[in-house]
Motif scaffolding. Structure first.
Motif, PDB file in Angstrom:
ATOM      1  N   ARG A 365      -1.913   8.934 -37.680  1.00 40.94           N
ATOM      2  CA  ARG A 365      -1.825  10.330 -38.084  1.00 40.94           C
ATOM      3  C   ARG A 365      -2.559  11.179 -37.045  1.00 40.94           C
ATOM      4  O   ARG A 365      -3.518  10.716 -36.428  1.00 40.94           O
ATOM      5  N   TYR A 366      -2.079  12.410 -36.891  1.00 42.02           N
ATOM      6  CA  TYR A 366      -2.611  13.289 -35.855  1.00 42.02           C
ATOM      7  C   TYR A 366      -2.909  14.672 -36.430  1.00 42.02           C
ATOM      8  O   TYR A 366      -2.244  15.132 -37.365  1.00 42.02           O
ATOM      9  N   SER A 367      -3.924  15.313 -35.840  1.00 41.74           N
ATOM     10  CA  SER A 367      -4.130  16.740 -36.066  1.00 41.74           C
ATOM     11  C   SER A 367      -3.233  17.485 -35.088  1.00 41.74           C
ATOM     12  O   SER A 367      -3.316  17.283 -33.877  1.00 41.74           O
ATOM     13  N   HIS A 368      -2.368  18.325 -35.634  1.00 44.36           N
ATOM     14  CA  HIS A 368      -1.415  19.080 -34.815  1.00 44.36           C
ATOM     15  C   HIS A 368      -1.920  20.516 -34.734  1.00 44.36           C
ATOM     16  O   HIS A 368      -1.868  21.261 -35.713  1.00 44.36           O
ATOM     17  N   ILE A 369      -2.453  20.904 -33.568  1.00 46.96           N
ATOM     18  CA  ILE A 369      -3.039  22.227 -33.375  1.00 46.96           C
ATOM     19  C   ILE A 369      -2.083  23.074 -32.541  1.00 46.96           C
ATOM     20  O   ILE A 369      -1.627  22.634 -31.480  1.00 46.96           O
ATOM     21  N   MET A 370      -1.777  24.266 -33.033  1.00 48.65           N
ATOM     22  CA  MET A 370      -0.869  25.174 -32.333  1.00 48.65           C
ATOM     23  C   MET A 370      -1.616  26.461 -31.987  1.00 48.65           C
ATOM     24  O   MET A 370      -2.177  27.105 -32.882  1.00 48.65           O
ATOM     25  N   VAL A 371      -1.616  26.821 -30.717  1.00 46.26           N
ATOM     26  CA  VAL A 371      -2.249  28.050 -30.249  1.00 46.26           C
ATOM     27  C   VAL A 371      -1.174  28.857 -29.528  1.00 46.26           C
ATOM     28  O   VAL A 371      -0.667  28.450 -28.482  1.00 46.26           O
ATOM     29  N   SER A 372      -0.818  30.012 -30.113  1.00 50.50           N
ATOM     30  CA  SER A 372       0.242  30.840 -29.514  1.00 50.50           C
ATOM     31  C   SER A 372      -0.292  32.228 -29.196  1.00 50.50           C
ATOM     32  O   SER A 372      -1.269  32.689 -29.791  1.00 50.50           O
ATOM     33  N   ASP A 373       0.361  32.884 -28.241  1.00 43.60           N
ATOM     34  CA  ASP A 373      -0.052  34.240 -27.847  1.00 43.60           C
ATOM     35  C   ASP A 373       1.181  35.090 -27.554  1.00 43.60           C
ATOM     36  O   ASP A 373       2.315  34.598 -27.578  1.00 43.60           O
ATOM     37  N   ASN A 374       0.946  36.362 -27.323  1.00 44.76           N
ATOM     38  CA  ASN A 374       2.037  37.298 -27.032  1.00 44.76           C
ATOM     39  C   ASN A 374       1.982  37.774 -25.589  1.00 44.76           C
ATOM     40  O   ASN A 374       2.345  38.910 -25.280  1.00 44.76           O
ATOM     41  N   GLY A 375       1.517  36.895 -24.705  1.00 46.39           N
ATOM     42  CA  GLY A 375       1.340  37.245 -23.301  1.00 46.39           C
ATOM     43  C   GLY A 375       2.630  37.337 -22.520  1.00 46.39           C
ATOM     44  O   GLY A 375       3.731  37.375 -23.077  1.00 46.39           O
ATOM     45  N   ILE A 376       2.485  37.340 -21.209  1.00 44.04           N
ATOM     46  CA  ILE A 376       3.642  37.537 -20.325  1.00 44.04           C
ATOM     47  C   ILE A 376       4.528  36.296 -20.252  1.00 44.04           C
ATOM     48  O   ILE A 376       5.690  36.366 -19.839  1.00 44.04           O
ATOM     49  N   GLY A 377       3.978  35.136 -20.659  1.00 36.93           N
ATOM     50  CA  GLY A 377       4.755  33.905 -20.633  1.00 36.93           C
ATOM     51  C   GLY A 377       5.101  33.445 -19.231  1.00 36.93           C
ATOM     52  O   GLY A 377       4.653  34.015 -18.229  1.00 36.93           O
ATOM     53  N   PHE A 378       5.928  32.400 -19.159  1.00 40.24           N
ATOM     54  CA  PHE A 378       6.376  31.878 -17.861  1.00 40.24           C
ATOM     55  C   PHE A 378       7.662  31.105 -18.067  1.00 40.24           C
ATOM     56  O   PHE A 378       8.040  30.775 -19.202  1.00 40.24           O
ATOM     57  N   ASP A 379       8.343  30.808 -16.984  1.00 42.09           N
ATOM     58  CA  ASP A 379       9.580  30.032 -17.048  1.00 42.09           C
ATOM     59  C   ASP A 379       9.250  28.595 -17.476  1.00 42.09           C
ATOM     60  O   ASP A 379       8.345  27.966 -16.921  1.00 42.09           O
ATOM     61  N   GLN A 380       9.996  28.072 -18.453  1.00 40.10           N
ATOM     62  CA  GLN A 380       9.709  26.752 -19.008  1.00 40.10           C
ATOM     63  C   GLN A 380       9.757  25.645 -17.954  1.00 40.10           C
ATOM     64  O   GLN A 380       9.111  24.605 -18.108  1.00 40.10           O
ATOM     65  N   LYS A 381      10.467  25.865 -16.870  1.00 38.26           N
ATOM     66  CA  LYS A 381      10.565  24.821 -15.838  1.00 38.26           C
ATOM     67  C   LYS A 381       9.217  24.540 -15.182  1.00 38.26           C
ATOM     68  O   LYS A 381       9.036  23.520 -14.516  1.00 38.26           O
ATOM     69  N   TYR A 382       8.240  25.451 -15.369  1.00 34.94           N
ATOM     70  CA  TYR A 382       6.915  25.252 -14.783  1.00 34.94           C
ATOM     71  C   TYR A 382       5.935  24.598 -15.764  1.00 34.94           C
ATOM     72  O   TYR A 382       4.733  24.619 -15.535  1.00 34.94           O
ATOM     73  N   GLU A 383       6.459  24.020 -16.862  1.00 32.36           N
ATOM     74  CA  GLU A 383       5.576  23.476 -17.904  1.00 32.36           C
ATOM     75  C   GLU A 383       4.564  22.481 -17.342  1.00 32.36           C
ATOM     76  O   GLU A 383       3.362  22.563 -17.608  1.00 32.36           O
ATOM     77  N   SER A 384       5.032  21.506 -16.547  1.00 32.45           N
ATOM     78  CA  SER A 384       4.115  20.497 -16.017  1.00 32.45           C
ATOM     79  C   SER A 384       3.185  21.081 -14.960  1.00 32.45           C
ATOM     80  O   SER A 384       2.029  20.667 -14.831  1.00 32.45           O
ATOM     81  N   LYS A 385       3.660  22.069 -14.226  1.00 30.99           N
ATOM     82  CA  LYS A 385       2.869  22.640 -13.136  1.00 30.99           C
ATOM     83  C   LYS A 385       1.635  23.370 -13.657  1.00 30.99           C
ATOM     84  O   LYS A 385       0.570  23.337 -13.028  1.00 30.99           O
ATOM     85  N   VAL A 386       1.744  24.052 -14.822  1.00 29.14           N
ATOM     86  CA  VAL A 386       0.626  24.873 -15.300  1.00 29.14           C
ATOM     87  C   VAL A 386      -0.591  24.034 -15.665  1.00 29.14           C
ATOM     88  O   VAL A 386      -1.709  24.545 -15.721  1.00 29.14           O
ATOM     89  N   PHE A 387      -0.376  22.722 -15.905  1.00 23.97           N
ATOM     90  CA  PHE A 387      -1.497  21.856 -16.271  1.00 23.97           C
ATOM     91  C   PHE A 387      -2.139  21.180 -15.059  1.00 23.97           C
ATOM     92  O   PHE A 387      -3.080  20.402 -15.212  1.00 23.97           O
ATOM     93  N   GLU A 388      -1.608  21.423 -13.878  1.00 19.98           N
ATOM     94  CA  GLU A 388      -2.160  20.809 -12.676  1.00 19.98           C
ATOM     95  C   GLU A 388      -3.292  21.660 -12.107  1.00 19.98           C
ATOM     96  O   GLU A 388      -3.239  22.891 -12.140  1.00 19.98           O
TER      97      GLU A 388
END
Length: 443
Positions: A365-388
């Protein structure tokens, strides 16, 4: 002489016979005992266990006969396996149009009487016969026929036992081969793991050395640079040209950026070494703790922080507060100036099996934490890049930052054996989902 018909399922029959791997094998006492017993019960001088391939009839056991095979075109047994009768009999082959001029009748062993029971497996395919032979006319009693049938069943049992034994031996060889292969792989993986462990230890040592350099060797000259900039700004600023003032401001901003970069690097390195004790706490409590730390920033940018749903999480509190701190400051930083930042934090307990795309343990079992905002966002294709680490999607002129904040988030989640992902699109904010294993409570 009339030649026997070919069996309707001859190809299948021959494949079945080959599967027993018995043709041309050495004599075996168990089979010889059955032919001897058949001859004694039926009072015949000859008894055979025959197996027929496409060219010959081969005798697994031959009681009273000196040869081990004869051509299939002369074989009485070839007639026996193609018939429908449970026992094939000819009382006097000399008077039977099928056999009267057969070499086995006119010559050795001078067959006159023949009785054979087809040896059929469970699917009904015949492999050969158990037969008895005499050189004079005779008839079998019902008792003799019944006994011969029982003995033929024992022949089939021996054949099946042999086949099962061979299959077990083959399976054992495969298992042994697989075991050796697995052993080699385990050995290789163990060596690889040991190498990786050594590399990891070296990396940790290097990281600790790097943290020491960051905290002492780099910060000390940076503090002096900032002190001199401050002194120049206080005493000489008005004496500088416009170009000089601009350059001094740029130096001050660069020094401030260097200070932030060093602090973020220290935080990134510390995620492996500080606060190692896992604690089960309320997500809401940690959020409120971070809210207190960021109270000035939240007020300044009129940030709305919502916690519509709480849950328990098993984390290292200091590290996880750093994670929330980074996500909140990112949300504030990357909101359009004309908008008020809105940050929503929710938590719930889920089963790993419900999220196969996240590669979670299905039995946990896992704790599922969701943190969302209303910011400028980014293109989904950069998903892995933002964590580097050091990866940024914007220039300093657009949005200030070091490119380490989300790398710290990913590192903290990883140290908790969790998973993180983000969904976003340009102009529509970002939604971070974090899965942290929940502690198993003792019953």
């Amino acid at each position: 002489m009339i030649k026997a018909k070919i069996h309707d399922r001859e190809k299948e029959r021959l494949a079945l016979l080959n599967s027993y791997s018995i043709l041309d094998t050495l004599p075996e006492k168990d089979y010889d005992n059955l032919t001897k017993l058949a001859a004694e019960i039926c009072q015949t001088p000859i008894s055979l266990i025959t197996l027929l391939d496409d060219k010959r009839q081969w005798f697994k056991s031959h009681y009273g006969l000196g040869v081990s095979e004869t051509p299939i075109e002369d074989a009485f047994c070839a007639h026996a396996i193609t018939g429908n009768d449970p026992i094939f009999t000819t009382e006097d082959a000399r008077k039977d149009e099928r056999f009267y001029n057969n070499p086995l009748v006119t010559g050795d062993p001078n067959i006159v009487f023949y009785a054979g029971i087809p040896l059929k497996n469970a699917s009904g395919l015949p492999l050969g016969t158990l037969c008895v032979i005499d050189n004079k006319p005779r008839k079998l009693t019902e008792s003799q026929k019944e006994s011969l049938n029982i003995l033929s069943e024992q022949v089939i049992n021996l054949l099946e036992l042999r086949k099962n034994k061979l299959e077990l031996e083959r399976a054992h060889k495969k298992l042994k081969k697989f075991s050796k292969k697995l052993e080699r792989k385990v050995f290789q993986r163990t060596n690889q793991l040991e190498i990786k462990t050594i590399k990891l230890e070296l990396m940790i040592n290097d990281l600790e050395s790097f943290n020491h350099i960051c905290s002492h060797d780099l910060q000390e000259p940076l503090r002096k640079i900032q002190m001199f900039i401050s002194q120049v700004s206080d005493t000489e600023f008005n004496n500088l040209s416009d170009g000089g003032k601009h350059k001094l401001e740029r130096i001050d901003r660069s020094a401030a950026r260097m200070r932030d970069l060093i602090q973020d690097l220290l935080t990134y390195g510390a995620t492996e070494t500080i606060d190692n004790s896992l604690t089960t706490v309320s997500l809401k409590k940690l959020v409120l703790d971070v809210k207190d730390v960021l109270c000035e920033e939240l007020k300044q940018y009129k940030t709305v922080l919502k916690i519509p749903k709480d849950c328990e999480i098993t984390v290292r509190p200091i590290q996880f507060k750093q994670l929330l701190f980074n996500l909140f400051t990112n949300a504030i930083k990357f909101t359009k100036k004309e908008d008020k930042p809105v940050i929503k934090v929710m938590g719930k307990i889920v089963d790993g099996a419900d999220y196969p795309e996240m590669d979670l343990a299905e039995d946990k079992r896992y704790s599922h934490i969701m943190v969302s905002d209303n910011g400028i966002g980014f293109d989904q294709k950069y998903e892995s890049k933002v964590f580097e680490i050091f990866q940024r999607l914007h220039s300093d002129e657009e949005y200030q930052g070091t490119g380490i904040g989300l790398a710290i988030v990913k590192r903290i989640v990883t140290t908790h054996n969790g998973q993180v992902r983000v969904e976003s699109s340009l102009g529509n904010g970002a939604s971070f989902e974090i899965f942290i294993p929940l502690a198993v409570k003792a019953i």
